[in-house]
Structure formats: structure tokens, C-alpha cells
Design an enzyme around this catalytic site. Structure first.
Site, PDB file in Angstrom:
ATOM      1  N   ASP A 138      -8.990 -26.268   6.458  1.00  0.00           N
ATOM      2  CA  ASP A 138      -9.408 -24.635   6.280  1.00  0.00           C
ATOM      3  C   ASP A 138     -10.753 -24.683   6.009  1.00  0.00           C
ATOM      4  O   ASP A 138     -11.590 -25.472   6.482  1.00  0.00           O
ATOM      5  CB  ASP A 138      -8.527 -24.089   4.962  1.00  0.00           C
ATOM      6  CG  ASP A 138      -8.430 -22.647   5.208  1.00  0.00           C
ATOM      7  OD1 ASP A 138      -9.031 -21.867   5.360  1.00  0.00           O
ATOM      8  OD2 ASP A 138      -7.193 -22.335   5.146  1.00  0.00           O
ATOM      9  N   HIS A 201     -11.447 -18.216   2.439  1.00  0.00           N
ATOM     10  CA  HIS A 201     -10.148 -18.231   3.164  1.00  0.00           C
ATOM     11  C   HIS A 201      -9.317 -19.416   2.698  1.00  0.00           C
ATOM     12  O   HIS A 201      -7.929 -19.539   2.265  1.00  0.00           O
ATOM     13  CB  HIS A 201     -10.262 -18.363   4.610  1.00  0.00           C
ATOM     14  CG  HIS A 201      -8.970 -18.387   5.542  1.00  0.00           C
ATOM     15  ND1 HIS A 201      -8.551 -19.740   5.809  1.00  0.00           N
ATOM     16  CD2 HIS A 201      -8.516 -17.311   6.154  1.00  0.00           C
ATOM     17  CE1 HIS A 201      -7.458 -19.262   6.706  1.00  0.00           C
ATOM     18  NE2 HIS A 201      -7.361 -17.813   6.831  1.00  0.00           N
ATOM     19  N   SER A 534      -2.416 -16.130   8.412  1.00  0.00           N
ATOM     20  CA  SER A 534      -2.939 -17.192   7.679  1.00  0.00           C
ATOM     21  C   SER A 534      -2.135 -17.373   6.366  1.00  0.00           C
ATOM     22  O   SER A 534      -2.326 -18.359   5.668  1.00  0.00           O
ATOM     23  CB  SER A 534      -4.335 -16.778   7.394  1.00  0.00           C
ATOM     24  OG  SER A 534      -5.155 -17.335   8.351  1.00  0.00           O
TER      25      SER A 534
END
Ligand SMILES: *[C@@H]1O[C@H](CO)[C@@H](O)[C@H](O)[C@H]1NC(C)=O
Ligand SMILES: *[C@@H]1O[C@H](CO)[C@@H](O)[C@H](O)[C@H]1NC(C)=O
Ligand SMILES: *[C@@H]1O[C@H](CO)[C@@H](O)[C@H](O)[C@H]1NC(C)=O
Ligand SMILES: *[C@@H]1O[C@H](CO)[C@@H](O)[C@H](O)[C@H]1NC(C)=O
Ligand SMILES: *[C@@H]1O[C@H](CO)[C@@H](O)[C@H](O)[C@H]1NC(C)=O
Ligand SMILES: *[C@@H]1O[C@H](CO)[C@@H](O)[C@H](O)[C@H]1NC(C)=O
Length: 751
Positions: A138, A201, A534
Site C-alpha cells: 500500500d 490509504h 480498497s
């Protein structure tokens, strides 16, 4: 079978990819993938170098050209090459595939909000779970946050071979986040070349998967509650493969190579890009080698639905996850945005209900009670001719002096906060039906309403030159969060394996970036609310970790099968619904006791690859070892899809032919030693589905029983797109469900 069709459809001629990707004089990065590691591991790097030397001819250039040698978990390298050098390398027998380095994207839209994963109840195996390591590819991680507090965690499990590398803005690892590495991150700003999460994220996905419980978590008091990861006792290892410029194939492969070698138990990747040939796709390659070592990879299916062929990360050894909504919605009452009176007054003048709800996540309290309202159309900059769409508030279409100090009504959900903000606007009302069940974290007071309400507001604005309401009564400026209970709905992303919560999820966030993509946004927060597949992907990986704590020795396919066959039914609303939810929404507690599993052996994957058109030579490179595979001995003996998959998909390319297919399946008993399962079939109208045999008797645990599912029918009726049926095996305690999907395709097949 979905995988077959998807991979087939997207299969590109390898050479064409290269020519397109690597034209010109400039050296471009290409990745050479040569399959499984050779048995003697000594000289992987030397071997790469000599391949490069043979292609380039110059020792010094060859050395400089190489960026990565992958040799820990599989075999390949990334290098900067000229087209003719690529050609030379492609001609080598040992090379499985050569592909241009492409950029992939994170599967979230940061400005969407989401809701938290329901807490998994039931007993937990915390001690075993704390030996489970989840590798996450990520944007890096922000460790110094309550969700990653390591209180009560012992040192990393003995099997852990990874590292925590140092970097800017990075406080280091602890006993919760036991590893962090970053990769090349080509062209990333220097401040991001560190394991630290400068995007947010990676922190978010990691805490969804394995964050510890944090009481009283909220995003500016919104969604207050306990934030916790699904596998809160598991450990996290971060592999930073993305920067603000995206995630490049070569870094993704490097991430897989390291994660597998470091000893992670599961991998979660919320990143995607176009599906291409399986072995030119870093996700398919990385997850294949992970699978061979018993590691299940969970991937997001992408946010490009609800249309067909938008699914990403479809290799059958990947658990492909769709995003579903859960039972709460964040709604901003208009009065929160404007001060109560304006809207109530406005709507009264329409003769409508007094309050309308729009969706957004607002943390703002307007300073004044009332603001004048204007529409983009009326605020258009008329000083010059323009093709820009002012009613949609396109950037550059509006006049600053008309917008300044006003709330602006814009058509369409794409209207940008920052456009209005830059012009000095104080708020934004956007209309749009397509995002009816998601809310955004916004960087200014904003809300989204239905098109119908939008039109009313527009008419109202038109009806008066100066639409400022009469003197206000006491203001009500706070945001109100209303909980509206609805059955779980799915947002459509075609053909995933299963669905997990992905809309409006509250989880930890990095304090380095602002909470929205707007660089002018000054808000930094410990938690944030995001949406997308996600967020669904780490929910599914957490469910897999939870299962692994009960069944440490189950194969990745068995874990995935258990999750797929025990799902909850979903309320589905659009035309592609059945293609979008896969088997349904995960039910981790139930999945621990699935009764039967569809396990997949390497032999089954090989028969699938034969069916996909890969030849014995290619498959031998992939599978490793010296054995050459003879595809005719695998295929066509193994039915329509050649794979022991927990769902059955039949894609009809020729709708003038009658329907005919056979799926061969084997189930393994993991329920009660002595048990008798009966098949129950539901078939779509005009189609017969026969299961032979229709009872399965087991005497022992781990016994296998095989059966076939024979599907027959006439020609598909015109206009029929999807026909769905199901197979359910049940004994007195377990129900093992498999969706059976027959669908037609209008698109031509491109080979
Ligand atoms: C991270 O560190 C670098 C250099 O140490 C600094 O320039 C940069 O501003 C930092 N980034 C953030 C988001 O704090
Ligand atoms: C402007 O954008 C709106 C919203 O997207 C759309 O409905 C409208 O048709 C567009 N108008 C023009 C002239 O393109
Ligand atoms: C409001 O006025 C604008 C500009 O005259 C026009 O384009 C728009 O269609 C009007 N809206 C409604 C709902 O009548
Ligand atoms: C197998 O497939 C590869 C890649 O498409 C090709 O280069 C090779 O020539 C094929 N081998 C045989 C024996 O057909
Ligand atoms: C492959 O298997 C088929 C069917 O079992 C057999 O007829 C054929 O001779 C085999 N080919 C090779 C090269 O062994
Ligand atoms: C059942 O099948 C699985 C693979 O599908 C295999 O690993 C296992 O050994 C088989 N069990 C028995 C008892 O043969």
C-alpha cells in the site's frame, strides 16, 4: 467461469503490448518474468545479469539498466530497455513474459465516506491470531496512532524474517506493526521515499485489517464508536509500493517478492489496473507465488462498476472482493449546511417537506446563519466565450464576484469543492443520483442531493433575483448524523468472489496528509472515513486471518471457499447485481465451520491454465521443477472451467447455440466425520441443472467426494442477460452454497 472469460477477454498479444509500451529511443522500464525460482538459488542475480548482457551487449549499461532482481520468492527482473533489447530477451526460452512497467491505482476515492465493519462476534483465538502476519502492499503506514498501539503484544512471531527500515517522518515499528519497507517509488517526491504514509490509504487499510480497538473513535465526532480491525490480534507488515504518482508494477512485484520471503501469512492489496494476460500482471504473478507457499492474497475488485468487464484482479488464486454498504448512512441535513431557516423556508416555498437530506460528511459549522444562494448557471463568467459547463461549475467557468460569499448549486456530483473554495464560495450543493448511497468527506461545507431536489432548488433560484431568506429564527448549525437502517445493499462491481463492507468506513488515518485530497485543506485527523473496494479488501483479509486462527493449515483455496460458501444473502438493486456481489457478503463467524470446502490443488490450477491456452512449456516455467506438462492430459477432461472453484460461471458467447456445460467438482469434508449431504438446486427458467450424484456420504474428516453439475437448456431468450441459479449442499448442520451464473456477452471476444 468468470475467470476464464475475464482473462480471455483481456488477453493481449504479448508482443503488441511491448511494441506499444516500448516504442521510441528512450529506455523504458520492462519487467522480465521467468516464473518459479530455479532449484539452485545461488545465481539468480548472475543469471539476470547475463540475460541482460546478452541483450544489451555492454557491461556498464547492463549494470545501470537493471532496477530489480526478483529472486526471493519468484524469478524475474525489471530493467530499462530499448525495444530491440526487449525483443532479444523475449526470444529467450527461459523468459515467460516481458511486459512494460505500468502504473496502477489505489482502489479508493478519498473523498467518499464509509461505515465500519460489523464486529465479528464469537470466540476468538487471540493467541494463535497474534502469530498471524498480514502483509499489506500500500502507501506506507503511520504507526504512531492508537490503532497500532502494541500494548499486550509480545515480540514478533519467530517465523518473521522481515525488517523495519528507517525513513523520513517515520517513527519506526513496534510489536503490532512488525515490519515496514518501501520500494523504488519512481518519481515520487523525496519526502515520500520512506515507509511513512504520506497519503493515508495504507494506514486506513492496515487498521481495517488488524488495528486494535480504539474506543470513542470518530471523524470530527461523526461515526463515533469503537474503531477496530477485523483481526485485532494479528500483526501488520507494510510494503510501501505506492506514492502520490501511483503504484508501479515493478514495485508491486518487489513487494510480493519480499513479503512472501519475509514470512507473512496473508497479503492484502487494494490496488488495481487493467487486467491483462495473467503472466504480464504483477498481481496475478505475485499472488500465484504467494498461493504456492500457502499465502492467500486478497485484492480489491476495483470501483469501476456497475458495468461488465470492469472487474480487476481476477486470477482464480486471488480472493477478489467487492464493496458493499452496511446499515448506516451519513446524512447532512441541509440545515447543517445553511443554517436551518433557509432551507426550510426554501422548501416551504416549493410546498414540499420541510427538511431534505443530502449526503456528505461535514465537519464545518458555518459562521453565519444564512448565506445567499446562486446556481452555477447564474454565476457563469460571461466575459468571454467558453465551452466550459457553468451549470456543472466546471473549473474556470464561474465568475469570482458572483460566487464570493455564496453557497453555489452545481449540477452533477463531479463538481469540485476546491473550484468553489478558490473563488471564495462558502458552500456547495451538488446534485446527482448515481452516488445515492455514498457520502464524501468534503473539504468545505457541501452536500449532495438527488437530481429531483436539485431541479427544485434551481427553479427556486431562478424564481427570485436575490434568494436570501427572511430573517432567521434560532440557527441550528451543527451537523446531524442520522442513522437510517436499510438492508445491506451492494454497489455493483462485476464478477468478484465475494463482497465485504467498503462504503463509509471509519478507520485510522495518517496525520501527514490532510483528510481530503485538497492541498489547501488544513485538517489532519487520527481517523477518517473512506469508501471503495480498497476498504472491502482488508475486511476480507481480516476474515481470512480470523479463519486461519482456527484452521492454521488450510490452503488459501480452502479458506476462500469457506468464506464464499457461507455468505449472507444481499439485497441487490441493479441489473448486473448478480455479477457484482459474487457469492455475497462475508460472514466470518460462519465461515469457520463451512462443512465442506472446494480445495484447489496445483493440478487443478494447471488444468485451468491449459484451458486458458497456456502451453506445457509456459506452465512448467511457472510451476517450477523440470516436469513438462502435457495439457491434453488435463484438458478437456475437466469440464467447462477446469477448476475446482466454489462458484460456477458459464459465459455464453454464442447465444444462438443451446446451453450445455459440465462443471466437475470435488469437496472435502471438514464438518462432521460421518455425514450425509444432499444437493438442492435452483435453476433459472428453461434451464435444467442436474447434480450427479445428488447425495454425498462421508465417513471421515478430510475425505473427498466428487460430483458433476450438468447444465442444459435451449437457446437463450432474446434480451436475457443473466440467468442465475444455485447449488446448495446441506447436512443437518451446514449449508454450502455456490452461485451458478449463466450470462451472455454482447462484446466481441478479443484474443
Ligand atoms: C517528511 O519529511 C521530509 C524530509 O524529512 C519533509 O520535507 C516533508 O515535509 C515531510 N512530509 C510530511 C508530509 O510531513
Ligand atoms: C453540464 O453538466 C451537467 C451535469 O453534469 C449536465 O447534465 C449537462 O448536460 C451539461 N451541459 C452541457 C451543455 O454540457
Ligand atoms: C434556471 O435558469 C437557467 C438560466 O436561465 C436555465 O438554464 C435553467 O434551465 C433554469 N432552471 C430551471 C429548473 O428552470
Ligand atoms: C508456448 O507458449 C510460449 C508463449 O506463448 C511460446 O513462446 C512457445 O513457443 C510455446 N511452446 C510450444 C511448445 O508451443
Ligand atoms: C499428451 O497426452 C495425450 C493424451 O493423454 C497423448 O495422446 C499425447 O501423446 C501426449 N503428448 C505428449 C507429448 O506426451
Ligand atoms: C482430498 O483432496 C485434497 C485436494 O483437493 C487433497 O489434498 C487431499 O489429500 C485429499 N484427501 C484424501 C483423503 O485423499
Amino acid at each position: 467461469m468468470s475467470r476464464v472469460s475475464a482473462a480471455f477477454l483481456f488477453k493481449l498479444c504479448l508482443f503488441a503490448t511491448l511494441v506499444q509500451g516500448l516504442q521510441g529511443d528512450e529506455r523504458k522500464v520492462a519487467i522480465h518474468y521467468t516464473g518459479e525460482l530455479p532449484e539452485a538459488k545461488t545465481s539468480v542475480e548472475d543469471k539476470h545479469h547475463s540475460l541482460l548482457m546478452a541483450a544489451i551487449g555492454d557491461e556498464e549499461i547492463a549494470r545501470q539498466a537493471k532496477i530489480y532482481s526478483y529472486g526471493k520468492s519468484f524469478n524475474g527482473f525489471a530493467a530499462r530497455l530499448l525495444p530491440h533489447e526487449v525483443q532479444k530477451l523475449s526470444d529467450e526460452d527461459v523468459v515467460m513474459s516481458v511486459f512494460a512497467n505500468k502504473k496502477r491505482k489505489l482502489h479508493t476515492t478519498r473523498s467518499w465516506d464509509f461505515l465500519g465493519m460489523p464486529e465479528t462476534s464469537g470466540s476468538r483465538n487471540s493467541k494463535v491470531e497474534s502469530d498471524i502476519i498480514i502483509g499489506i502492499l500500500d502507501t506506507g503506514i503511520y504507526v504512531n496512532t492508537p490503532s497500532f498501539d502494541d500494548k499486550g503484544f509480545g515480540p514478533a512471531p519467530a517465523k518473521w524474517k522481515g525488517k523495519c527500515v528507517k525513513g523520513a517522518n517515520f517513527t519506526g515499528c513496534n510489536n503490532k506493526v512488525i515490519g515496514a519497507k518501501y520500494f523504488n517509488l519512481e518519481n515520487a517526491p523525496t519526502g515520500s521515499v520512506t515507509p511513512a504514509d504520506d497519503i493515508g490509504h495504507g494506514t486506513h487499510t492496515s487498521s481495517i485489517a488488524a488495528g486494535v480497538a480504539v474506543k470513542g473513535a470518530s471523524f470530527y465526532s461523526i461515526a463515533k464508536g469503537t474503531a477496530r480491525g477485523g483481526a485485532s490480534s494479528a500483526r501488520i507488515a507494510m510494503y510501501k509500493v505506492c506514492s502520490e504518482n501511483g503504484c508501479s508494477d515493478m514495485d508491486l512485484l518487489a513487494g510480493f517478492d519480499e513479503a512472501i520471503a519475509d514470512g507473512v501469512d496473508l497479503i492484502s492489496v487494494s490496488i488495481g489496473g487493467p487486467s491483462t494476460d495473467l503472466f504480464s500482471d504483477p498481481m496475478a504473478i505475485g499472488s500465484f507465488h504467494a498461493m504456492k507457499r500457502g499465502i492467500l492474497t486478497s485484492c480489491s475488485g476495483g470501483n469501476y462498476g456497475p458495468t461488465e468487464y470492469t472487474i480487476e484482479n481476477v486470477a482464480p488464486w486471488i480472493m477478489t472482493v467487492a464493496a458493499s454498504s452496511i446499515d448506516r448512512k451519513f446524512q447532512t441535513e441541509f440545515k447543517g449546511l445553511f443554517g436551518s431557516q433557509m432551507l426550510i423556508w426554501t422548501l416551504k416555498s416549493f410546498g414540499q417537506m420541510q427538511t431534505r437530506l443530502g449526503l456528505s460528511i461535514n465537519t464545518f459549522s458555518p459562521k453565519k446563519q444564512m448565506y445567499p444562494l446562486i446556481s452555477g448557471t447564474l454565476a457563469a463568467d460571461t466575459s468571454h466565450q467558453s465551452h466550459l459547463n457553468a451549470s456543472a461549475c466546471d473549473y474556470g467557468s464561474l465568475s469570482q464576484h458572483k460566487v464570493k460569499g455564496r453557497v453555489v448549486y452545481c449540477e452533477g456530483y463531479l463538481s469540485q469543492d476546491d473550484t468553489i473554495k478558490q473563488l471564495g464560495g462558502v458552500g456547495l450543493v451538488a446534485s446527482g443520483d448515481s452516488l445515492a448511497d455514498v457520502a464524501f468527506v468534503v473539504s468545505m461545507p457541501r452536500t449532495t442531493i438527488s437530481n429531483k431536489d436539485g431541479e427544485k432548488i434551481d427553479r427556486y433560484i431562478n424564481s427570485t433575483k436575490n434568494p436570501i431568506p427572511p430573517p432567521p429564527s434560532p440557527p441550528s448549525l451543527s451537523l446531524s448524523l442520522s442513522l437510517s437502517l436499510s438492508l445491506t445493499e451492494i454497489r455493483a462491481y462485476a464478477q468478484p468472489d465475494l463482497a465485504a463492507p467498503g462504503l463509509d468506513i471509519l478507520a485510522a488515518y495518517s496525520k501527514l496528509p490532510p483528510v481530503t485530497e485538497d492541498p489547501l485543506d488544513k485538517r489532519h485527523a487520527t481517523f477518517n472515513i473512506l469508501s471503495g473496494t480498497s476498504m472491502a479488501c482488508p475486511h476480507a483479509v481480516a476474515a481470512a486471518a480470523y479463519m486461519k486462527s482456527f484452521h492454521p493449515n488450510w490452503s488459501p483455496a480452502a479458506i476462500k471457499s469457506a468464506l464464499m460458501t457461507t455468505t449472507m444473502p444481499m439485497k441487490i438493486k441493479d441489473e448486473f447485481a448478480e455479477l457484482s456481489s459474487g457469492s455475497g457478503q462475508i460472514n466470518p463467524v460462519k465461515a469457520v465451520h463451512p462443512g465442506l470446502v472446494y480445495d484447489i490443488t496445483m493440478r487443478s490450477y494447471i488444468s485451468f491454465l491449459c484451458k486458458e491456452g497456456y502451453n506445457g512449456t509456459t506452465i512448467a516455467l511457472l510451476a517450477g521443477g523440470k516436469k513438462k506438462f502435457n495439457c491434453s492430459s488435463f484438458w478437456p477432461a475437466h469440464g467447462t472451467d477446469g477448476l475446482n472453484y466454489p462458484s460456477m460461471h458459464l459465459q455464453l458467447t454464442d447465444t444462438s447455440a443451446s446451453i450445455s456445460a459440465i462443471f466437475y467438482r470435488t469437496v472435502t469434508n471438514v464438518g462432521s466425520a460421518k455425514s450425509l449431504y444432499k444437493a438442492k438446486v435452483t435453476a433459472p427458467e428453461g434451464v435444467s441443472i442436474q447434480v450427479v450424484p445428488d447425495t454425498l456420504k462421508f465417513d471421515k474428516l478430510h475425505e473427498n467426494r466428487s460430483f458433476k453439475v450438468v447444465i442444459k437448456g435451449g437457446r437463450v431468450k432474446k434480451g436475457t442477460h443473466i440467468m442465475s441459479g444455485s447449488l446448495e449442499w446441506s447436512d443437518s448442520r451446514h449449508r454450502v452454497k455456490s452461485p451458478i451464473l449463466i450470462f451472455t456477452t454482447d462484446q466481441p471476444i478479443m484474443v
